[in-house]
Design an enzyme around this catalytic site. Structure first.
Site, PDB file in Angstrom:
ATOM      1  N   HIS A 274       0.531   9.112  -1.893  1.00  0.00           N
ATOM      2  CA  HIS A 274       1.845   9.118  -2.558  1.00  0.00           C
ATOM      3  C   HIS A 274       1.944  10.189  -3.630  1.00  0.00           C
ATOM      4  CE1 HIS A 274       0.147   6.581  -5.903  1.00  0.00           C
ATOM      5  NE2 HIS A 274       1.032   7.282  -6.584  1.00  0.00           N
TER       6      HIS A 274
ATOM      7  N   SER B 271      -2.752   7.660 -10.699  1.00  0.00           N
ATOM      8  CA  SER B 271      -2.745   7.583  -9.236  1.00  0.00           C
ATOM      9  C   SER B 271      -3.679   8.598  -8.613  1.00  0.00           C
ATOM     10  CB  SER B 271      -1.352   7.860  -8.697  1.00  0.00           C
ATOM     11  OG  SER B 271      -0.598   6.713  -8.802  1.00  0.00           O
TER      12      SER B 271
ATOM     13  N   ASP C  52      -2.380   4.334   1.521  1.00  0.00           N
ATOM     14  CA  ASP C  52      -2.106   5.336   0.486  1.00  0.00           C
ATOM     15  C   ASP C  52      -3.381   6.131   0.167  1.00  0.00           C
ATOM     16  OD1 ASP C  52      -0.939   6.775  -1.507  1.00  0.00           O
ATOM     17  OD2 ASP C  52      -0.748   5.110  -2.930  1.00  0.00           O
TER      18      ASP C  52
HETATM   19  N1  ARG Z   1       1.555   5.036  -9.095  1.00  0.00           N
HETATM   20  C1  ARG Z   1       1.067   5.305 -10.352  1.00  0.00           C
HETATM   21  C2  ARG Z   1       0.796   6.789 -10.476  1.00  0.00           C
HETATM   22  O1  ARG Z   1       1.579   7.529  -9.970  1.00  0.00           O
HETATM   23  C3  ARG Z   1      -0.055   4.396 -10.677  1.00  0.00           C
HETATM   24  C4  ARG Z   1       0.491   3.123 -11.119  1.00  0.00           C
HETATM   25  C5  ARG Z   1      -0.544   2.140 -11.393  1.00  0.00           C
HETATM   26  N2  ARG Z   1       0.093   1.087 -12.103  1.00  0.00           N
HETATM   27  C6  ARG Z   1      -0.532   0.027 -12.568  1.00  0.00           C
HETATM   28  N3  ARG Z   1       0.147  -0.824 -13.264  1.00  0.00           N
HETATM   29  N4  ARG Z   1      -1.821  -0.149 -12.335  1.00  0.00           N
HETATM   30  O2  ARG Z   1      -0.013   7.292 -11.189  1.00  0.00           O
END
Ligand code: ARG
Length: 263
Positions: free
Chosen positions: A78, A217, A123
């Site tokens: 992602h 992420s 992912d």
């Molecule tokens: N999708 C997020 C990113 O782009 C990571 C989110 C993780 N969130 C969490 N509450 N652990 O970096």
């Protein structure tokens, strides 16, 4: 630079940025009160986590990644949109505790997103580097589990990243680490129902306040010397006491990784 090229460049930056930061990475939870502090972590250094990479676009930190070998890195699918970013401007920064300075930048030659990446599922992505990394005490590969290796719930795992340290707009200049507990798939499935699949795993801190967060992420969740998870999605605000962070379960993809990398 001519106008047309400018527009394309701008559009690409925008779409890449948006893809890296929005759906499916976050679920909105209304009215949760928590201390949103890798929230709740502490400063750490690259020699403690020499497999850690900052994935950067136009020298801006976008996502975490980890070193699998001299030419392969692991991250989240992602972090990218459906089309490739401008590859000349996509790098991983190795051997630094600070995403904005030091270390060395390596260009990425190829992005391999999982073929079945969809919404929250599968992912995972591999990055093939243009030039090989040179291993030293600040650059070392991380082990991955065997395919479908069972993961005990309730064990301590460390998440690292330069993502947000509060639920605000700021990245952390210095690498952060936070110690979390793994949670059984059954509990996670109960909490997230259909959003949770067998290719995911959860980790949390029971009191809340400790979690991975936006821009973490793609980074690793590690137990001992093995990467068991990839930061994928979770509650927003981060650090919720009930809803854990969700990670790509690496052991579901060991064979997939091996197919491309031979690792
Ligand atoms: N999708 C997020 C990113 O782009 C990571 C989110 C993780 N969130 C969490 N509450 N652990 O970096």
């Amino acid at each position: 630079m001519n106008f047309h090229l400018n527009i394309i460049l701008f559009a690409t930056i925008i779409s890449f940025t948006q893809n890296a930061l929005s759906y499916p990475t976050t679920i909105e939870l209304k009215g949760q009160k928590d201390d949103h502090r890798i929230v709740g972590g502490q400063n750490t250094t690259i020699d403690k986590h020499p497999h850690m990479l900052s994935m950067q676009y136009f020298s801006n930190h976008m996502c975490g990644a980890s070193v699998l070998s001299k030419t392969w890195a692991l991250t989240a699918a992602h972090c990218f949109g459906a089309t490739d970013p401008l590859m000349d401007f996509l790098t991983v920064r190795a051997a630094t505790s600070f995403h904005g300075q030091g270390g060395i930048q390596h260009k990425v030659k190829t992005i391999i997103r999982h073929e079945d990446y969809l919404g929250y599922d599968n992912d995972i992505a591999l990055l093939e580097l243009k030039d090989p990394l040179e291993f030293n005490n600040m650059i070392q590969p991380i082990k991955i589990p065997k395919q479908n290796e069972f993961l005990k719930p309730g064990i301590i795992a460390v998440a690292i990243g330069w993502g947000k340290t509060e639920n605000d707009d700021y990245l952390s200049a210095q690498l952060q680490e936070v110690y979390l507990f793994t949670i059984s798939e059954e509990i996670c499935m109960e909490l997230y129902s259909d959003q949770f699949t067998r290719n995911m795993m959860c980790a949390h801190y029971p009191l809340g306040g400790k979690d991975s967060c936006t821009n973490d992420s793609g980074g690793p969740l590690v137990v001992g010397d093995t990467q068991i998870g990839i930061v994928s999605w979770g509650p927003s605000p981060c650090g919720n006491s009930i809803y854990p962070g969700v990670y790509t379960k690496v052991s579901s993809f060991s064979t997939w990784i091996n197919c491309y990398t031979g690792i």
